[in-house]
Design a protein around this motif. Structure first.
Motif, PDB file in Angstrom:
ATOM      1  N   THR A  17       0.827  -1.214   0.000  1.00  0.00           N
ATOM      2  CA  THR A  17       0.000   0.000   0.000  1.00  0.00           C
ATOM      3  C   THR A  17       0.858   1.259   0.000  1.00  0.00           C
ATOM      4  OG1 THR A  17      -1.769  -1.174   1.136  1.00  0.00           O
ATOM      5  CG2 THR A  17      -1.835   1.221   1.220  1.00  0.00           C
ATOM      6  N   LEU A  18       1.834   1.322   0.893  1.00  0.00           N
ATOM      7  CA  LEU A  18       2.685   2.517   0.976  1.00  0.00           C
ATOM      8  C   LEU A  18       3.461   2.755  -0.312  1.00  0.00           C
ATOM      9  CD1 LEU A  18       4.070   2.139   4.613  1.00  0.00           C
ATOM     10  CD2 LEU A  18       2.310   3.731   3.808  1.00  0.00           C
ATOM     11  N   GLU A  19       4.015   1.688  -0.876  1.00  0.00           N
ATOM     12  CA  GLU A  19       4.799   1.817  -2.094  1.00  0.00           C
ATOM     13  C   GLU A  19       3.927   2.274  -3.262  1.00  0.00           C
ATOM     14  OE1 GLU A  19       4.785  -0.764  -0.032  1.00  0.00           O
ATOM     15  OE2 GLU A  19       6.860  -1.223   0.515  1.00  0.00           O
ATOM     16  N   ASN A  21       1.044   3.840  -3.150  1.00  0.00           N
ATOM     17  CA  ASN A  21       0.591   5.218  -2.933  1.00  0.00           C
ATOM     18  C   ASN A  21       1.697   6.212  -3.267  1.00  0.00           C
ATOM     19  OD1 ASN A  21      -1.949   4.370  -2.185  1.00  0.00           O
ATOM     20  ND2 ASN A  21      -1.563   4.546   0.004  1.00  0.00           N
ATOM     21  N   ALA A  22       2.935   5.908  -2.880  1.00  0.00           N
ATOM     22  CA  ALA A  22       4.056   6.798  -3.197  1.00  0.00           C
ATOM     23  C   ALA A  22       4.251   6.894  -4.711  1.00  0.00           C
ATOM     24  CB  ALA A  22       5.334   6.299  -2.530  1.00  0.00           C
ATOM     25  N   LEU A  23       4.136   5.771  -5.398  1.00  0.00           N
ATOM     26  CA  LEU A  23       4.252   5.800  -6.854  1.00  0.00           C
ATOM     27  C   LEU A  23       3.164   6.679  -7.468  1.00  0.00           C
ATOM     28  CD1 LEU A  23       5.046   2.055  -7.549  1.00  0.00           C
ATOM     29  CD2 LEU A  23       6.542   3.994  -8.039  1.00  0.00           C
ATOM     30  N   MET A  24       1.927   6.498  -7.019  1.00  0.00           N
ATOM     31  CA  MET A  24       0.805   7.264  -7.576  1.00  0.00           C
ATOM     32  C   MET A  24       0.924   8.758  -7.278  1.00  0.00           C
ATOM     33  SD  MET A  24      -1.337   5.669  -9.378  1.00  0.00           S
ATOM     34  CE  MET A  24      -1.854   4.050  -9.797  1.00  0.00           C
ATOM     35  N   GLU A  25       1.382   9.077  -6.087  1.00  0.00           N
ATOM     36  CA  GLU A  25       1.431  10.483  -5.680  1.00  0.00           C
ATOM     37  C   GLU A  25       2.670  11.217  -6.197  1.00  0.00           C
ATOM     38  OE1 GLU A  25       1.040  10.450  -1.417  1.00  0.00           O
ATOM     39  OE2 GLU A  25      -0.868   9.365  -1.529  1.00  0.00           O
ATOM     40  N   GLN A  74       1.252  -4.673 -23.282  1.00  0.00           N
ATOM     41  CA  GLN A  74       2.295  -5.192 -24.168  1.00  0.00           C
ATOM     42  C   GLN A  74       2.072  -4.726 -25.603  1.00  0.00           C
ATOM     43  OE1 GLN A  74       1.730  -9.361 -23.315  1.00  0.00           O
ATOM     44  NE2 GLN A  74       3.426  -9.404 -21.855  1.00  0.00           N
ATOM     45  N   LYS A  75       0.820  -4.703 -26.018  1.00  0.00           N
ATOM     46  CA  LYS A  75       0.502  -4.331 -27.396  1.00  0.00           C
ATOM     47  C   LYS A  75       0.638  -2.824 -27.628  1.00  0.00           C
ATOM     48  CE  LYS A  75      -3.685  -5.208 -28.338  1.00  0.00           C
ATOM     49  NZ  LYS A  75      -5.032  -5.611 -28.678  1.00  0.00           N
ATOM     50  N   LEU A  76       0.198  -2.018 -26.659  1.00  0.00           N
ATOM     51  CA  LEU A  76       0.122  -0.574 -26.855  1.00  0.00           C
ATOM     52  C   LEU A  76       1.399   0.174 -26.493  1.00  0.00           C
ATOM     53  CD1 LEU A  76      -3.464   0.011 -25.443  1.00  0.00           C
ATOM     54  CD2 LEU A  76      -2.778  -0.094 -27.856  1.00  0.00           C
ATOM     55  N   SER A  77       2.151  -0.350 -25.534  1.00  0.00           N
ATOM     56  CA  SER A  77       3.314   0.383 -25.037  1.00  0.00           C
ATOM     57  C   SER A  77       4.501   0.244 -25.977  1.00  0.00           C
ATOM     58  CB  SER A  77       3.707  -0.112 -23.652  1.00  0.00           C
ATOM     59  OG  SER A  77       4.770   0.670 -23.136  1.00  0.00           O
ATOM     60  N   MET A  78       5.174   1.356 -26.221  1.00  0.00           N
ATOM     61  CA  MET A  78       6.373   1.307 -27.060  1.00  0.00           C
ATOM     62  C   MET A  78       7.613   0.940 -26.248  1.00  0.00           C
ATOM     63  SD  MET A  78       7.501   5.239 -27.701  1.00  0.00           S
ATOM     64  CE  MET A  78       8.959   4.664 -28.506  1.00  0.00           C
ATOM     65  N   GLY A  79       7.462   0.833 -24.933  1.00  0.00           N
ATOM     66  CA  GLY A  79       8.607   0.524 -24.084  1.00  0.00           C
ATOM     67  C   GLY A  79       8.205  -0.392 -22.952  1.00  0.00           C
ATOM     68  N   PRO A  80       8.660  -0.094 -21.748  1.00  0.00           N
ATOM     69  CA  PRO A  80       8.318  -0.937 -20.602  1.00  0.00           C
ATOM     70  C   PRO A  80       6.796  -1.071 -20.481  1.00  0.00           C
ATOM     71  CG  PRO A  80       9.899   0.753 -19.977  1.00  0.00           C
ATOM     72  CD  PRO A  80       9.453   1.069 -21.364  1.00  0.00           C
ATOM     73  N   ASN A  81       6.347  -2.251 -20.024  1.00  0.00           N
ATOM     74  CA  ASN A  81       4.905  -2.451 -19.939  1.00  0.00           C
ATOM     75  C   ASN A  81       4.461  -3.223 -18.709  1.00  0.00           C
ATOM     76  OD1 ASN A  81       4.999  -5.374 -20.650  1.00  0.00           O
ATOM     77  ND2 ASN A  81       5.752  -4.562 -22.573  1.00  0.00           N
ATOM     78  N   PHE A  82       5.394  -3.618 -17.837  1.00  0.00           N
ATOM     79  CA  PHE A  82       5.001  -4.437 -16.684  1.00  0.00           C
ATOM     80  C   PHE A  82       5.959  -4.174 -15.529  1.00  0.00           C
ATOM     81  CE2 PHE A  82       4.781  -8.313 -14.138  1.00  0.00           C
ATOM     82  CZ  PHE A  82       3.419  -8.569 -14.112  1.00  0.00           C
ATOM     83  N   VAL A  83       5.397  -3.919 -14.345  1.00  0.00           N
ATOM     84  CA  VAL A  83       6.185  -3.752 -13.127  1.00  0.00           C
ATOM     85  C   VAL A  83       5.574  -4.666 -12.074  1.00  0.00           C
ATOM     86  CG1 VAL A  83       6.857  -2.179 -11.267  1.00  0.00           C
ATOM     87  CG2 VAL A  83       6.777  -1.358 -13.629  1.00  0.00           C
ATOM     88  N   VAL A  84       6.412  -5.446 -11.393  1.00  0.00           N
ATOM     89  CA  VAL A  84       5.913  -6.328 -10.341  1.00  0.00           C
ATOM     90  C   VAL A  84       6.653  -6.026  -9.045  1.00  0.00           C
ATOM     91  CG1 VAL A  84       7.523  -8.209 -10.881  1.00  0.00           C
ATOM     92  CG2 VAL A  84       5.374  -8.721  -9.707  1.00  0.00           C
ATOM     93  N   PHE A  85       5.911  -6.040  -7.949  1.00  0.00           N
ATOM     94  CA  PHE A  85       6.479  -5.906  -6.614  1.00  0.00           C
ATOM     95  C   PHE A  85       6.360  -7.256  -5.926  1.00  0.00           C
ATOM     96  CE2 PHE A  85       4.836  -1.711  -7.650  1.00  0.00           C
ATOM     97  CZ  PHE A  85       5.956  -0.933  -7.436  1.00  0.00           C
ATOM     98  N   LEU A  86       7.487  -7.861  -5.618  1.00  0.00           N
ATOM     99  CA  LEU A  86       7.490  -9.145  -4.920  1.00  0.00           C
ATOM    100  C   LEU A  86       7.722  -8.878  -3.445  1.00  0.00           C
ATOM    101  CD1 LEU A  86       9.630 -11.194  -7.453  1.00  0.00           C
ATOM    102  CD2 LEU A  86       7.132 -11.095  -7.251  1.00  0.00           C
ATOM    103  N   CYS A  87       6.779  -9.313  -2.642  1.00  0.00           N
ATOM    104  CA  CYS A  87       6.840  -9.011  -1.212  1.00  0.00           C
ATOM    105  C   CYS A  87       6.673 -10.282  -0.395  1.00  0.00           C
ATOM    106  CB  CYS A  87       5.770  -7.980  -0.876  1.00  0.00           C
ATOM    107  SG  CYS A  87       6.040  -6.433  -1.760  1.00  0.00           S
TER     108      CYS A  87
END
Length: 159
Positions: A17-19, A21-25, A74-87
């Motif tokens: 949640t904290l991570e 929220n920080a990304l969004m804000e 994956q189809k629309l993005s010209m670059g990075p398209n996926f970020v995963v947080f492993l916790c």
């Protein structure tokens, strides 16, 4: 050529949640501005913790919705398209919404041999008579738990 960077964010909801929220804000607005001003690109984030509706949950479509959004990124993005947080948590582990009938019968036979009660499987999974090969389909939650989508009952019992 696409002028879009569209990123799907994946993680368990409760231990990031904290991570998130920080990304969004802080981070995503800065990335949006950087992409636009430096490269003339649009930056979008897909974060499903705000996008899965109760109807999708009821019909066991959450996983399919997420996979479709990943494919869109994956189809629309010209670059990075996926970020995963492993916790520390495993996260959501859904039941399969469709099972081949022969595998379902094997599952039931195996459970019965282990003296497990299999009645609940026959309540939640019904055969789809139109599928070839034959399949059983996990029923909507509200078809078994009648008040599943009733917000009045849910909020009344929330503690």
């Amino acid at each position: 050529m696409s002028k879009l960077v569209r990123v799907f964010t994946s993680s368990t909801f409760t231990d990031t949640t904290l991570e998130r929220n920080a990304l969004m804000e802080d981070v995503y607005p800065a990335l949006k501005m950087y992409c636009r001003e430096t490269h003339g690109l649009d930056f979008q984030v897909v974060d499903m913790r705000w996008g899965v509706r109760d109807e999708a949950t009821d019909d066991h479509m959450t996983t399919n919705l997420c996979i479709n959004e990943i494919h869109n990124c994956q189809k629309l993005s010209m670059g990075p398209n996926f970020v995963v947080f492993l916790c520390q948590k495993y996260g959501y582990r859904p039941l399969p919404s469709e099972i081949f009938a022969n595998e379902f019968e094997l599952l039931k036979r195996t459970l019965k041999e282990q003296s497990e009660n299999i009645q609940i499987l026959d309540i939640w999974y019904l055969e789809d008579l139109n599928s070839v090969p034959s399949q059983v389909i996990l029923q909507p939650i509200s078809s078994i738990l009648i008040n599943f989508n009733n917000k009045v009952c849910v909020s009344f019992f929330a503690f």
